[in-house]
Design a protein around this motif. Structure first.
Motif, short mmCIF file in Angstrom:
data_model
loop_
_atom_site.label_atom_id
_atom_site.label_comp_id
_atom_site.label_asym_id
_atom_site.label_seq_id
_atom_site.Cartn_x
_atom_site.Cartn_y
_atom_site.Cartn_z
N HIS A 65 14.64 -3.77 8.99
CA HIS A 65 15.46 -4.86 9.53
C HIS A 65 16.82 -4.28 9.93
CE1 HIS A 65 16.57 -9.37 9.34
NE2 HIS A 65 17.55 -8.72 9.95
N ASP A 82 19.32 -5.07 7.14
CA ASP A 82 20.07 -6.09 7.88
C ASP A 82 21.54 -5.71 7.96
OD1 ASP A 82 20.42 -8.41 9.34
OD2 ASP A 82 20.71 -9.69 7.58
N HIS A 107 14.75 -12.12 4.83
CA HIS A 107 15.74 -12.72 3.90
C HIS A 107 15.06 -13.50 2.77
CE1 HIS A 107 18.32 -11.64 7.20
NE2 HIS A 107 17.86 -12.60 7.98
N HIS A 162 19.96 -4.00 13.21
CA HIS A 162 20.54 -4.56 14.44
C HIS A 162 21.45 -3.46 14.99
CE1 HIS A 162 19.08 -8.55 13.38
NE2 HIS A 162 19.59 -8.39 12.17
N LYS A 196 10.32 -11.43 16.85
CA LYS A 196 11.21 -11.94 15.80
C LYS A 196 11.62 -13.37 16.16
CE LYS A 196 14.82 -12.06 12.79
NZ LYS A 196 16.05 -11.32 12.95
ZN LIG Z 1 19.21 -9.68 10.60
#
Ligand SMILES: [Zn+2]
Length: 436
Positions: free
Chosen positions: A91, A345, A273, A93, A219
């Motif tokens: 995960h 994340d 999450h 970005h 996603k």
């Molecule tokens: Zn994320």
């Protein structure tokens, strides 16, 4: 259809020159041997002692206790290290790094940073993930209009250095995206960052658009936190059906129990999450084989948050409450038999190399009483298996890509320090880190 034309002169050059090198030297030039003091068998979840790995070009061709090494062959001695498959961050970005003190990070990205600068900055972050031992990442949106596909292409062709990327393109989401509080007249800007779905037909077409633009995974946001809208179960079902038709997995941002339950009911393959999940929903996840990516925060990053932001809440109390909740949910998920995958994340600027900040996710799971071996298995074999790539990455076995890392220290008894002590990184047979 045009057939590719081969330039005859170039072809002749290669044929003539290849005659000058013997078969023997070709073998030793393209072959590397690694001596591993400890070797992590990610499939079995075992640490083995004293193993040899043979690599030819970009592929592992042999793993065994003993091996005949030809004179003059390239030998990398990692006998004082633990050798393991390259880690997989499930995960990321890469095209986003929010300033913790900026109140409007989305506006900053979309209105002031722009696509070109985002990708250039993303490429630097990608390198940082690789240098910290992540040879693959699943990049899950917040990446503008398919900028993740562009970065993946640049890495694959060797233009920039980074991990293997499996990309989602924009997050498929309902009205408003994850941008809370934006004035209505500026709403159009959200479509630069998200694929907005307003009906089942929209949902179906969104998947087609994403597949057509090079997405490896879909996603979605089951709920749009911090915004208050969400996809319907029918919209999610349509997305899942279409994605599976193209052999793409679907993973859902879902932070509360209702969002998790709805996404799982719709048939998604993964939950991102899942901060609040009831036992009954966890049982449903286990039954349907839905993986959980707990994007929890380590104590040291939690402290960094408090160092950077002037929070009014009590640091110790708040950290204990958050960590207790993470641990409770993670342990209940493990007990229910849910597959745990690793995902950092990491999109916040902790004023440190981003790949190093991302590595903290392994420490977070360790603090929540997951064992080192279970954490490493989640970060390698299980993450690869989720993408149906367990014969290619996340494993050190014959036929897999040579994505191999080494750490120095005691993985089992000093996990939190050892995991940061990366001494060797090889991706696709090429060495990117080699420390004495
Ligand atoms: Zn994320």
């Amino acid at each position: 259809m045009h057939r590719p034309r081969i330039h005859l002169l170039i072809l002749c050059y290669f044929i003539i020159n290849s005659g000058y090198t013997s078969a023997q030297s070709q073998e030793t030039n393209s072959t590397t041997y690694i001596k591993a003091g400890k070797l992590f068998d990610s499939e079995q979840g075992k640490l083995l002692t004293d193993y040899m790995i043979k690599i030819e070009r970009n592929t592992i061709t042999e793993v065994s206790k003993t091996m005949a090494i030809p004179a003059g062959a390239k030998l990398i001695d990692l006998s004082d290290c633990t050798v393991m498959p390259g880690l997989i961050d499930g995960h990321t970005h890469l095209m986003t790094l929010d300033d913790l003190n900026n109140d409007a990070p989305m506006a900053n990205k979309l209105l002031f940073e722009g696509d070109a600068l985002r990708v250039l900055r993303g490429s630097k972050r990608a390198k940082s993930w690789l240098e910290n031992g992540f040879t693959s990442v699943r990049d899950l949106g917040d990446s503008g209009p398919f900028l993740d596909v562009a970065l993946k292409r640049a890495i694959n062709e060797g233009t920039v250095v980074g991990p293997r990327m499996f990309v989602s393109g924009p997050i498929i989401i309902s009205e408003g995206g994850q941008v809370a509080g934006l004035m209505h007249k500026y709403r159009a800007v959200i479509s630069d960052e998200y694929t907005i779905v307003r009906s089942v037909d929209d949902a179906i077409n969104a998947v087609r658009v994403h597949v057509n633009n090079g997405a490896d995974i879909i996603k979605i946001c089951a709920n749009n936190s911090p915004n208050n809208t969400s996809l319907t179960i029918d919209e999610m079902k349509a997305i899942v059906k279409m994605a599976h038709r193209y052999d793409k997995k679907v993973t859902a941002h879902a932070t509360n129990d209702l969002a998790v339950w709805e996404a799982v009911t719709a048939g998604v393959d993964g939950i991102e999450h899942g901060y609040q999940i009831s036992d009954s929903t966890l049982v449903l996840m286990a039954k349907k084989g839905v993986a959980l990516v707990p994007t929890d925060i380590s104590e040291s990053l939690f402290n960094k948050l408090y160092d950077i932001i002037d929070f009014k809440w009590d640091r110790e109390k708040n950290m204990k409450r958050a960590k207790d909740r993470y641990k409770d949910r993670l342990q209940r998920a493990i007990s229910a038999g849910v597959t745990i995958l690793t995902g950092s994340d990491n999109y916040l600027d902790f004023k440190m190399p981003q790949g190093e900040a991302a590595k903290n996710i392994l420490v977070a799971y360790y603090e929540e009483d997951m064992t080192p071996v279970a954490i490493l298995r989640s970060s390698t074999y299980l993450s690869a298996k989720f993408m149906d790539k367990e014969n290619e990455i996340g494993v050190i076995k014959k036929g897999a890509y040579a994505d191999i890392i080494a750490v120095k220290g005691d993985v089992e008894n000093d996990f939190s320090n050892t995991i940061f002590n990366v001494t060797f990184v090889m991706k696709n047979g090429e060495i990117y880190v080699q420390k004495e």
